[in-house]
Design a protein around this motif. Structure first.
Motif, PDB file in Angstrom:
ATOM      1  N   ARG A  98      15.745  -0.155   2.796  1.00 56.01           N
ATOM      2  CA  ARG A  98      15.012   1.112   2.699  1.00 56.01           C
ATOM      3  C   ARG A  98      14.196   1.135   1.413  1.00 56.01           C
ATOM      4  O   ARG A  98      13.019   1.511   1.422  1.00 56.01           O
ATOM      5  CB  ARG A  98      15.986   2.282   2.726  1.00 56.01           C
ATOM      6  N   GLU A  99      14.815   0.747   0.305  1.00 62.65           N
ATOM      7  CA  GLU A  99      14.115   0.718  -0.977  1.00 62.65           C
ATOM      8  C   GLU A  99      12.967  -0.291  -0.962  1.00 62.65           C
ATOM      9  O   GLU A  99      11.933  -0.067  -1.602  1.00 62.65           O
ATOM     10  CB  GLU A  99      15.092   0.395  -2.107  1.00 62.65           C
ATOM     11  N   THR A 100      13.143  -1.386  -0.245  1.00 62.75           N
ATOM     12  CA  THR A 100      12.091  -2.401  -0.153  1.00 62.75           C
ATOM     13  C   THR A 100      10.858  -1.837   0.544  1.00 62.75           C
ATOM     14  O   THR A 100       9.729  -2.078   0.105  1.00 62.75           O
ATOM     15  CB  THR A 100      12.602  -3.656   0.578  1.00 62.75           C
ATOM     16  N   LEU A 101      11.053  -1.071   1.629  1.00 64.07           N
ATOM     17  CA  LEU A 101       9.901  -0.464   2.301  1.00 64.07           C
ATOM     18  C   LEU A 101       9.157   0.451   1.339  1.00 64.07           C
ATOM     19  O   LEU A 101       7.927   0.403   1.238  1.00 64.07           O
ATOM     20  CB  LEU A 101      10.338   0.299   3.552  1.00 64.07           C
ATOM     21  N   GLU A 102       9.891   1.246   0.607  1.00 62.85           N
ATOM     22  CA  GLU A 102       9.255   2.141  -0.363  1.00 62.85           C
ATOM     23  C   GLU A 102       8.532   1.339  -1.447  1.00 62.85           C
ATOM     24  O   GLU A 102       7.409   1.666  -1.847  1.00 62.85           O
ATOM     25  CB  GLU A 102      10.306   3.064  -0.978  1.00 62.85           C
ATOM     26  N   PHE A 103       9.165   0.282  -1.918  1.00 60.69           N
ATOM     27  CA  PHE A 103       8.584  -0.600  -2.927  1.00 60.69           C
ATOM     28  C   PHE A 103       7.255  -1.189  -2.440  1.00 60.69           C
ATOM     29  O   PHE A 103       6.284  -1.257  -3.192  1.00 60.69           O
ATOM     30  CB  PHE A 103       9.604  -1.700  -3.240  1.00 60.69           C
ATOM     31  N   LYS A 104       7.208  -1.603  -1.174  1.00 57.72           N
ATOM     32  CA  LYS A 104       5.982  -2.208  -0.622  1.00 57.72           C
ATOM     33  C   LYS A 104       4.829  -1.211  -0.549  1.00 57.72           C
ATOM     34  O   LYS A 104       3.661  -1.602  -0.524  1.00 57.72           O
ATOM     35  CB  LYS A 104       6.251  -2.791   0.768  1.00 57.72           C
ATOM     36  N   CYS A 105       5.147   0.075  -0.505  1.00 54.90           N
ATOM     37  CA  CYS A 105       4.114   1.109  -0.398  1.00 54.90           C
ATOM     38  C   CYS A 105       3.728   1.716  -1.741  1.00 54.90           C
ATOM     39  O   CYS A 105       2.744   2.464  -1.829  1.00 54.90           O
ATOM     40  CB  CYS A 105       4.607   2.219   0.524  1.00 54.90           C
ATOM     41  N   ALA A 106       4.475   1.387  -2.777  1.00 50.99           N
ATOM     42  CA  ALA A 106       4.284   2.020  -4.085  1.00 50.99           C
ATOM     43  C   ALA A 106       2.889   1.790  -4.655  1.00 50.99           C
ATOM     44  O   ALA A 106       2.344   0.692  -4.598  1.00 50.99           O
ATOM     45  CB  ALA A 106       5.325   1.490  -5.066  1.00 50.99           C
ATOM     46  N   GLY A 107       2.319   2.865  -5.176  1.00 48.52           N
ATOM     47  CA  GLY A 107       1.064   2.773  -5.905  1.00 48.52           C
ATOM     48  C   GLY A 107      -0.194   2.712  -5.060  1.00 48.52           C
ATOM     49  O   GLY A 107      -1.287   2.567  -5.611  1.00 48.52           O
ATOM     50  N   LEU A 108      -0.077   2.828  -3.748  1.00 43.94           N
ATOM     51  CA  LEU A 108      -1.257   2.749  -2.892  1.00 43.94           C
ATOM     52  C   LEU A 108      -1.815   4.132  -2.577  1.00 43.94           C
ATOM     53  O   LEU A 108      -1.073   5.109  -2.496  1.00 43.94           O
ATOM     54  CB  LEU A 108      -0.933   2.017  -1.591  1.00 43.94           C
ATOM     55  N   LYS A 109      -3.118   4.209  -2.381  1.00 42.99           N
ATOM     56  CA  LYS A 109      -3.790   5.434  -1.977  1.00 42.99           C
ATOM     57  C   LYS A 109      -3.542   5.671  -0.486  1.00 42.99           C
ATOM     58  O   LYS A 109      -3.255   4.722   0.259  1.00 42.99           O
ATOM     59  CB  LYS A 109      -5.300   5.304  -2.208  1.00 42.99           C
ATOM     60  N   PRO A 110      -3.689   6.926  -0.014  1.00 43.22           N
ATOM     61  CA  PRO A 110      -3.511   7.191   1.416  1.00 43.22           C
ATOM     62  C   PRO A 110      -4.337   6.272   2.320  1.00 43.22           C
ATOM     63  O   PRO A 110      -3.840   5.773   3.329  1.00 43.22           O
ATOM     64  CB  PRO A 110      -3.939   8.659   1.566  1.00 43.22           C
ATOM     65  N   SER A 111      -5.564   6.011   1.933  1.00 39.68           N
ATOM     66  CA  SER A 111      -6.413   5.141   2.762  1.00 39.68           C
ATOM     67  C   SER A 111      -5.858   3.724   2.829  1.00 39.68           C
ATOM     68  O   SER A 111      -5.952   3.053   3.859  1.00 39.68           O
ATOM     69  CB  SER A 111      -7.849   5.116   2.244  1.00 39.68           C
ATOM     70  N   GLN A 112      -5.269   3.258   1.731  1.00 42.42           N
ATOM     71  CA  GLN A 112      -4.679   1.919   1.735  1.00 42.42           C
ATOM     72  C   GLN A 112      -3.402   1.886   2.573  1.00 42.42           C
ATOM     73  O   GLN A 112      -3.152   0.921   3.299  1.00 42.42           O
ATOM     74  CB  GLN A 112      -4.370   1.463   0.304  1.00 42.42           C
ATOM     75  N   LEU A 113      -2.598   2.947   2.485  1.00 38.27           N
ATOM     76  CA  LEU A 113      -1.377   3.016   3.288  1.00 38.27           C
ATOM     77  C   LEU A 113      -1.686   3.025   4.784  1.00 38.27           C
ATOM     78  O   LEU A 113      -0.914   2.515   5.587  1.00 38.27           O
ATOM     79  CB  LEU A 113      -0.556   4.252   2.923  1.00 38.27           C
ATOM     80  N   ALA A 114      -2.816   3.613   5.147  1.00 41.30           N
ATOM     81  CA  ALA A 114      -3.207   3.693   6.557  1.00 41.30           C
ATOM     82  C   ALA A 114      -4.007   2.476   7.013  1.00 41.30           C
ATOM     83  O   ALA A 114      -4.286   2.334   8.205  1.00 41.30           O
ATOM     84  CB  ALA A 114      -4.023   4.961   6.792  1.00 41.30           C
ATOM     85  N   GLU A 115      -4.358   1.607   6.082  1.00 41.06           N
ATOM     86  CA  GLU A 115      -5.190   0.457   6.424  1.00 41.06           C
ATOM     87  C   GLU A 115      -4.488  -0.471   7.411  1.00 41.06           C
ATOM     88  O   GLU A 115      -3.349  -0.869   7.221  1.00 41.06           O
ATOM     89  CB  GLU A 115      -5.527  -0.330   5.144  1.00 41.06           C
ATOM     90  N   GLN A 116      -5.219  -0.793   8.455  1.00 42.12           N
ATOM     91  CA  GLN A 116      -4.724  -1.742   9.458  1.00 42.12           C
ATOM     92  C   GLN A 116      -5.219  -3.110   9.026  1.00 42.12           C
ATOM     93  O   GLN A 116      -6.284  -3.560   9.427  1.00 42.12           O
ATOM     94  CB  GLN A 116      -5.217  -1.335  10.842  1.00 42.12           C
ATOM     95  N   ALA A 117      -4.409  -3.751   8.202  1.00 34.24           N
ATOM     96  CA  ALA A 117      -4.834  -4.939   7.473  1.00 34.24           C
ATOM     97  C   ALA A 117      -4.749  -6.232   8.274  1.00 34.24           C
ATOM     98  O   ALA A 117      -5.090  -7.289   7.763  1.00 34.24           O
ATOM     99  CB  ALA A 117      -4.016  -5.075   6.193  1.00 34.24           C
ATOM    100  N   VAL A 118      -4.303  -6.153   9.503  1.00 36.95           N
ATOM    101  CA  VAL A 118      -4.207  -7.334  10.358  1.00 36.95           C
ATOM    102  C   VAL A 118      -5.098  -7.105  11.578  1.00 36.95           C
ATOM    103  O   VAL A 118      -4.950  -6.093  12.272  1.00 36.95           O
ATOM    104  CB  VAL A 118      -2.748  -7.589  10.799  1.00 36.95           C
TER     105      VAL A 118
END
Length: 179
Positions: free
Chosen positions: A35-55
């Motif tokens: 659970r903490e790892t998922l949060e860690f992977k999202c840390a510091g990103l803007k909403p647009s980056q969190l929503a980015e479909q990077a693949v």
């Protein structure tokens, strides 16, 4: 069990997993780590980056993973184990993949996802703490009885798989890599 945080190079932390503990403690420590790892992977990103479909050709995003994790926690702990009539948060029968539909995310949508995820984890943690044993059962719709032990192991597997996705997504977004 030690709850000593391990501080990562960027200042975030996760709780150390015990190397010698009973079954419940070990399972919960690994679930907390993921659970903490998922949060860690999202840390510091803007909403647009969190929503980015990077693949390419995939609706998968970090924000979608957070929303999916909230749905997963809700389903297994509220609906299956606690037998609550809890409605899904982001999905419906008409739109089963709606958790991943996060294009044009804003701060409010991100906050809603984190709030839902944290609320479901808090419920799950209270449920597990109150459970007399890992052998208590819930009823998975269409499948039948499942033990709390099985649900906890399934959640560890679920987070582990999706944290692999999160690794790739984060690296595509800004180059950040590692645990």
């Amino acid at each position: 069990m030690s709850t000593t945080p391990i501080v990562e190079s960027d200042g975030t932390s996760r709780t150390k997993r015990p190397t010698h503990a009973d079954e419940r403690t070990t399972m919960l420590a690994f679930l907390r780590w993921h659970r903490e790892t998922l949060e860690f992977k999202c840390a510091g990103l803007k909403p647009s980056q969190l929503a980015e479909q990077a693949v390419d050709r995939s609706a998968l995003s970090l924000l979608g993973l957070v929303r999916h994790a909230a749905e997963t926690e809700r389903f297994w702990f509220r609906q299956v184990m606690a037998a609550e009539e809890a409605q899904p948060l982001f999905v419906s029968q008409a739109s089963p993949d709606a958790a991943f539909e996060v294009a044009n995310a804003d701060a409010q949508l991100v906050a809603q996802a984190w709030e839902a995820w944290r609320a479901e984890i808090a419920f799950a943690d209270r449920f597990v703490a109150a459970a007399r044993s890992l052998d208590i059962s819930g009823d998975e719709p269409g499948e039948g009885p499942v033990s709390l032990r099985w649900v906890l192991m399934h959640l560890v597997e679920e987070y582990a798989r999706h944290n692999g996705h999160a690794d790739l997504l984060r690296e595509q977004i800004d180059g950040a890599a590692g645990l």
